[in-house]
Design a protein around this motif. Structure first.
Motif, PDB file in Angstrom:
ATOM      1  N   SER A 236       0.926  -1.154   0.042  1.00 44.42           N
ATOM      2  CA  SER A 236       0.074   0.081   0.022  1.00 44.42           C
ATOM      3  C   SER A 236       0.865   1.204  -0.068  1.00 44.42           C
ATOM      4  N   LEU A 237       0.177   2.438  -0.513  1.00 46.23           N
ATOM      5  CA  LEU A 237       0.844   3.905  -0.396  1.00 46.23           C
ATOM      6  C   LEU A 237       1.704   4.116   0.876  1.00 46.23           C
ATOM      7  N   GLY A 238       0.368   3.868   1.960  1.00 42.41           N
ATOM      8  CA  GLY A 238       1.072   4.006   3.512  1.00 42.41           C
ATOM      9  C   GLY A 238       2.263   3.203   3.581  1.00 42.41           C
ATOM     10  N   SER A 239       2.460   1.922   3.186  1.00 45.90           N
ATOM     11  CA  SER A 239       3.602   1.292   3.685  1.00 45.90           C
ATOM     12  C   SER A 239       4.680   1.680   3.061  1.00 45.90           C
ATOM     13  N   GLN A 240       4.505   1.970   1.865  1.00 45.30           N
ATOM     14  CA  GLN A 240       5.867   2.611   0.899  1.00 45.30           C
ATOM     15  C   GLN A 240       6.193   3.672   1.714  1.00 45.30           C
TER      16      GLN A 240
ATOM     17  N   VAL B 211       0.954  16.335   1.714  1.00 47.29           N
ATOM     18  CA  VAL B 211       0.286  15.093   1.096  1.00 47.29           C
ATOM     19  C   VAL B 211      -0.976  14.822   1.358  1.00 47.29           C
ATOM     20  N   LEU B 212      -1.380  14.862   2.733  1.00 48.30           N
ATOM     21  CA  LEU B 212      -2.882  14.619   3.101  1.00 48.30           C
ATOM     22  C   LEU B 212      -4.095  15.546   2.595  1.00 48.30           C
TER      23      LEU B 212
ATOM     24  N   GLY C 186       7.325   5.534  -5.286  1.00 48.66           N
ATOM     25  CA  GLY C 186       8.677   5.310  -4.934  1.00 48.66           C
ATOM     26  C   GLY C 186       9.308   6.134  -4.006  1.00 48.66           C
ATOM     27  N   ARG C 187      10.737   6.212  -3.860  1.00 50.00           N
ATOM     28  CA  ARG C 187      11.535   6.763  -2.947  1.00 50.00           C
ATOM     29  C   ARG C 187      11.600   8.499  -3.768  1.00 50.00           C
ATOM     30  N   VAL C 188      11.703   8.413  -5.129  1.00 49.31           N
ATOM     31  CA  VAL C 188      12.233   9.527  -6.078  1.00 49.31           C
ATOM     32  C   VAL C 188      10.900  10.467  -5.845  1.00 49.31           C
ATOM     33  N   PRO C 189       9.464  10.044  -6.269  1.00 49.39           N
ATOM     34  CA  PRO C 189       8.677  11.204  -5.823  1.00 49.39           C
ATOM     35  C   PRO C 189       8.534  11.790  -4.393  1.00 49.39           C
ATOM     36  N   LEU C 190       8.699  10.789  -3.432  1.00 53.36           N
ATOM     37  CA  LEU C 190       8.610  11.223  -1.920  1.00 53.36           C
ATOM     38  C   LEU C 190       9.911  12.202  -1.616  1.00 53.36           C
ATOM     39  N   TYR C 191      10.797  12.146  -2.090  1.00 53.58           N
ATOM     40  CA  TYR C 191      12.049  12.879  -1.772  1.00 53.58           C
ATOM     41  C   TYR C 191      11.728  14.277  -2.764  1.00 53.58           C
ATOM     42  N   ARG C 192      11.229  14.373  -3.818  1.00 58.68           N
ATOM     43  CA  ARG C 192      10.728  15.257  -4.755  1.00 58.68           C
ATOM     44  C   ARG C 192       9.813  16.184  -3.888  1.00 58.68           C
ATOM     45  N   ALA C 193       8.750  15.578  -3.348  1.00 56.87           N
ATOM     46  CA  ALA C 193       7.546  16.124  -2.800  1.00 56.87           C
ATOM     47  C   ALA C 193       8.414  16.916  -1.483  1.00 56.87           C
ATOM     48  N   PHE C 194       9.280  16.155  -0.662  1.00 53.11           N
ATOM     49  CA  PHE C 194      10.090  16.927   0.395  1.00 53.11           C
ATOM     50  C   PHE C 194      10.763  18.069  -0.103  1.00 53.11           C
ATOM     51  N   SER C 195      11.424  17.935  -1.302  1.00 51.81           N
ATOM     52  CA  SER C 195      12.295  18.723  -1.759  1.00 51.81           C
ATOM     53  C   SER C 195      11.769  20.312  -2.015  1.00 51.81           C
ATOM     54  N   LYS C 196      10.276  20.004  -2.382  1.00 43.29           N
ATOM     55  CA  LYS C 196       9.578  21.295  -2.951  1.00 43.29           C
ATOM     56  C   LYS C 196       9.040  21.802  -1.634  1.00 43.29           C
ATOM     57  N   VAL C 197       8.636  21.294  -0.417  1.00 44.72           N
ATOM     58  CA  VAL C 197       8.582  21.912   0.792  1.00 44.72           C
ATOM     59  C   VAL C 197       9.651  22.689   1.273  1.00 44.72           C
TER      60      VAL C 197
END
Length: 262
Positions: free
Chosen positions: A2-6, A39-40, A52-63
């Motif tokens: 699941s997305l939450g688990s990822q 995200v929520l 996966g990891r790339v979009p997660l870190y991308r979202a963080f970098s924008k913040v």
């Protein structure tokens, strides 16, 4: 999965990156929380994280990128954070991100380019610039706390190649305490689990009780320390490590002048 688990699986490492980027566990965690809140509140953004990891870190970098300059570190609450904030303005933030993403987080140049919305050529140039800028820091002495002889020798060679000196090596908590008493180091590289069953964490606590210096922990089980339940080490390298990762961690630790975990 699941997305939450990822997200949960990658969150400890994103927090490690945020902490190294800001020089503070408190500030780094605050930016991670802000990203998760965004995200929520945004279904489209939430859906994009399924990659996966790339979009997660991308979202963080924008913040993180939405806050400029020293404001990105938040309010200084300790000697560690004050030192970090004093130095943040001297190196371009995107270059620092590029260096950490390609070394500490082990992303490829192409993945880092996607995270930062840059070209691969830009990333290569930024990494080279960050390394050159950080390596202008003054050389120091390094205590290596490591119970595996081959790894200890590898770390010694790396430290010397970077222009530093080795003040001592230790395989146990007792040896580490004695080595620091004989010559107080300017930097400590410490394994977590030592030869006699003693803890590298305890060995570092002993040393920090009488002196102040940056500490980099090296362990095969980083998730055991990145729980968010208590103060965590700012610089944490995963075994087996790449020499470039340790090199970047040393440069970052000296650059920020970090001391105890926050």
């Amino acid at each position: 999965m699941s997305l939450g688990s990822q997200i949960a699986a990658n969150l400890p490492f994103l927090r490690r990156y945020a902490r190294a980027l800001t020089g503070s566990q408190v500030s780094g965690d605050a930016f991670v929380r802000e990203m998760l809140e965004a995200v929520l509140a945004d279904d489209t953004l939430k859906a994009s994280l399924a990659g996966g990891r790339v979009p997660l870190y991308r979202a963080f970098s924008k913040v993180w990128g939405s806050v400029s300059g020293a404001a990105a570190t938040g309010t200084a609450t300790s000697e560690h954070e004050i030192g970090a904030q004093a130095r943040l303005g001297t190196i371009t933030p995107p270059a620092r991100q590029a260096l950490l993403l390609t070394t500490l987080e082990d992303f490829t140049v192409a993945e880092t380019a996607a995270i930062l919305d840059r070209t691969p050529e830009d990333i290569s140039q930024m990494v080279a610039s960050a390394i050159a800028e950080i390596e202008r820091e003054q050389a120091t002495s390094v205590l290596i706390i490591e119970d595996e002889p081959l790894i200890a020798m590898q770390l010694e060679d790396l430290v010397i190649s970077l222009g530093h000196t080795v003040s001592g090596t230790a395989a146990t908590r007792t040896q580490a305490r004695a080595a620091a008493a004989e010559a107080m180091p300017g930097l400590v590289l410490a394994d977590i689990q030592l030869a006699d069953g003693s803890s590298g964490l305890d060995a570092v606590d002993d040393i920090l009780s009488v002196g102040t210096m940056p500490v980099i922990f090296i362990t095969a089980y980083p998730e055991r320390l990145l729980t968010g339940d208590k103060p965590e080490p700012t610089y944490l390298v995963t075994k087996p490590f790449q020499e470039a990762t340790v090199r970047a961690a040393i440069s970052q630790a000296l650059f920020f002048g970090s001391t105890k975990p926050l």
